[in-house]
Enzyme design. Sequence first.
Site, PDB file in Angstrom:
ATOM      1  N   ARG A  56       4.610  -8.088  11.224  1.00  0.00           N
ATOM      2  CA  ARG A  56       4.391  -9.010  12.350  1.00  0.00           C
ATOM      3  C   ARG A  56       3.020  -9.683  12.205  1.00  0.00           C
ATOM      4  O   ARG A  56       2.780 -10.762  12.732  1.00  0.00           O
ATOM      5  CB  ARG A  56       4.525  -8.295  13.699  1.00  0.00           C
ATOM      6  CG  ARG A  56       4.318  -9.218  14.901  1.00  0.00           C
ATOM      7  CD  ARG A  56       4.960  -8.686  16.179  1.00  0.00           C
ATOM      8  NE  ARG A  56       4.525  -7.339  16.481  1.00  0.00           N
ATOM      9  CZ  ARG A  56       3.363  -6.999  17.033  1.00  0.00           C
ATOM     10  NH1 ARG A  56       2.491  -7.933  17.361  1.00  0.00           N
ATOM     11  NH2 ARG A  56       3.064  -5.736  17.276  1.00  0.00           N
ATOM     12  N   TYR A 109      10.455 -34.493  21.579  1.00  0.00           N
ATOM     13  CA  TYR A 109      11.521 -33.492  21.472  1.00  0.00           C
ATOM     14  C   TYR A 109      11.640 -32.725  22.799  1.00  0.00           C
ATOM     15  O   TYR A 109      10.640 -32.261  23.352  1.00  0.00           O
ATOM     16  CB  TYR A 109      11.175 -32.538  20.313  1.00  0.00           C
ATOM     17  CG  TYR A 109      12.036 -31.314  20.255  1.00  0.00           C
ATOM     18  CD1 TYR A 109      13.425 -31.418  20.239  1.00  0.00           C
ATOM     19  CD2 TYR A 109      11.478 -30.046  20.238  1.00  0.00           C
ATOM     20  CE1 TYR A 109      14.226 -30.286  20.205  1.00  0.00           C
ATOM     21  CE2 TYR A 109      12.264 -28.907  20.184  1.00  0.00           C
ATOM     22  CZ  TYR A 109      13.641 -29.041  20.176  1.00  0.00           C
ATOM     23  OH  TYR A 109      14.432 -27.925  20.148  1.00  0.00           O
ATOM     24  N   ASP A 181       3.348 -33.028  15.725  1.00  0.00           N
ATOM     25  CA  ASP A 181       4.603 -32.446  15.261  1.00  0.00           C
ATOM     26  C   ASP A 181       5.169 -33.416  14.230  1.00  0.00           C
ATOM     27  O   ASP A 181       5.601 -34.518  14.574  1.00  0.00           O
ATOM     28  CB  ASP A 181       5.550 -32.267  16.451  1.00  0.00           C
ATOM     29  CG  ASP A 181       6.920 -31.715  16.038  1.00  0.00           C
ATOM     30  OD1 ASP A 181       7.241 -31.740  14.839  1.00  0.00           O
ATOM     31  OD2 ASP A 181       7.659 -31.283  16.939  1.00  0.00           O
ATOM     32  N   LYS A 206      14.258 -27.857   9.681  1.00  0.00           N
ATOM     33  CA  LYS A 206      14.749 -29.214   9.411  1.00  0.00           C
ATOM     34  C   LYS A 206      14.516 -29.580   7.941  1.00  0.00           C
ATOM     35  O   LYS A 206      15.008 -28.902   7.085  1.00  0.00           O
ATOM     36  CB  LYS A 206      14.091 -30.200  10.375  1.00  0.00           C
ATOM     37  CG  LYS A 206      13.982 -29.680  11.824  1.00  0.00           C
ATOM     38  CD  LYS A 206      15.311 -29.393  12.467  1.00  0.00           C
ATOM     39  CE  LYS A 206      15.100 -28.940  13.917  1.00  0.00           C
ATOM     40  NZ  LYS A 206      16.308 -28.420  14.525  1.00  0.00           N
TER      41      LYS A 206
HETATM   42  C1  LIG Z   1      10.774 -32.695  16.373  1.00  0.00           C
HETATM   43  C2  LIG Z   1      11.102 -31.243  16.566  1.00  0.00           C
HETATM   44  N1  LIG Z   1      10.111 -30.364  16.729  1.00  0.00           N
HETATM   45  C3  LIG Z   1      10.348 -29.049  16.914  1.00  0.00           C
HETATM   46  C4  LIG Z   1      11.644 -28.556  16.975  1.00  0.00           C
HETATM   47  C5  LIG Z   1      11.865 -27.110  17.250  1.00  0.00           C
HETATM   48  O1  LIG Z   1      12.215 -26.438  16.082  1.00  0.00           O
HETATM   49  P1  LIG Z   1      13.009 -25.050  16.035  1.00  0.00           P
HETATM   50  O2  LIG Z   1      14.393 -25.304  16.513  1.00  0.00           O
HETATM   51  O3  LIG Z   1      12.887 -24.630  14.609  1.00  0.00           O
HETATM   52  O4  LIG Z   1      12.306 -24.115  16.961  1.00  0.00           O
HETATM   53  C6  LIG Z   1      12.714 -29.437  16.810  1.00  0.00           C
HETATM   54  C7  LIG Z   1      14.100 -28.947  16.888  1.00  0.00           C
HETATM   55  O5  LIG Z   1      15.043 -29.697  16.966  1.00  0.00           O
HETATM   56  C8  LIG Z   1      12.433 -30.824  16.616  1.00  0.00           C
HETATM   57  O6  LIG Z   1      13.424 -31.722  16.471  1.00  0.00           O
END
Ligand SMILES: Cc1ncc(COP(=O)(O)O)c(C=O)c1O
Length: 393
Positions: A56, A109, A181, A206
């Site tokens: 962890r 998001y 992000d 992704k």
């Molecule tokens: C732009 C973006 N940031 C963060 C995330 C969150 O990622 P996770 O599903 O791996 O937690 C997503 C998920 O769709 C996303 O599209």
Amino acid sequence: MPGFSTRAIRAASRAPDAPQPPVNVPIYQTSTFEVGDALELAELLEFQRPGHSYSRYSNPTHTALEAAIAELEGAEAALATASGMAAMHGVVLSLLHAGDELIVPSAVYGGMLGLVRSILDRSGIGHVSVDTTDHAQVEAAITDRTRLLWLETISNPTTAVADIEALAELAHARDVLLAVDSTFASPALANPLALGADIVVHSTTKYIGGHSDLIGGVLAGAAERVAAARSVVINAGGNAAPFEAFLVLRGLKTLALRMERHSSNALAVATALEGAPGVERVLYPGLASHPQHDLAMRTFRDGMAGGMLAIELEGGRDHGERFLGRVRVAVHATSLGSVETLVSHPASSSHRQLDDAELAAAGMSPGTVRVSIGLEDADDLIEDLVGAARPGA
Ligand SMILES: Cc1ncc(COP(=O)(O)O)c(C=O)c1O
């Protein structure tokens, strides 16, 4: 002589010596590491000596992934997490305290809004949503309490492109930090830290992973900031798993090639969809009609614009739902950034937290569909998606 069970456990626990380095990073599928004495363990748990104590806290497969991401993002350090959300949580909770404020884009998001509403609101951390493509709105939203500006390199799902360089300057002039992000862009398209951001996060679920077979996240930045986020992630239990870290490392090796194909396929499909029957508007940063096309071409590597596009269909929500039922090559599923083309309906999936007014503020209509263009043959995708967009039953 010890009994069979004792010998079996000992015999099966001996890690091999591997004098020749393996070509791939091994999966260290172990929760814990043997230490020599109590002081060694205490120092490992406090990161006061190199090595690993408990997975962890750290694990060699995570460490390999963290070093790779730090190198590719041009960061001092990086941290691998269980998901993109765990990385985002680690960033905001390590930077913000009760009484602080955060600025988030109105087109963001939906999970970010979930994080704000389920955790930050009740922790006494305030937020304001503004259109971050309008810098005057960002400037006006900064107060004495603002500590962090949150951006997406390419927004989910409207594909608005952030002017990271200009917004980093604006934020820093007011002592505000900038977190980006960069999931939709991936490190193959852009490096937000080089453009002035303080911290970058990705959902490795992704593009970096790239095959719809893992959930993971990373964050990267200055060593001190990453250490602070690591402490939050350790205490929240948001660490990555060794097998997932291995898959993310494997994905990284083909990221550049995949992004090239995602980008060329997406441009071909977006061009074919623009003006096609039933299509009101196509939002893709690679199209000259996109509001931030020039910025995208300045910001992204080698003229690529990634694989994400949003389509506004003429018939609103009904047409959007019909579109999803009609595709044959693309797959109707949430998520993005994978080898297969994925279509989804943000109003009922990634942005289900938003009411119609918030959807409009985020630049979406209830009929907007999001397409994550995969690596299939472009002609097959064009036939499938142009056909699905055609009006009529
Ligand atoms: C732009 C973006 N940031 C963060 C995330 C969150 O990622 P996770 O599903 O791996 O937690 C997503 C998920 O769709 C996303 O599209």
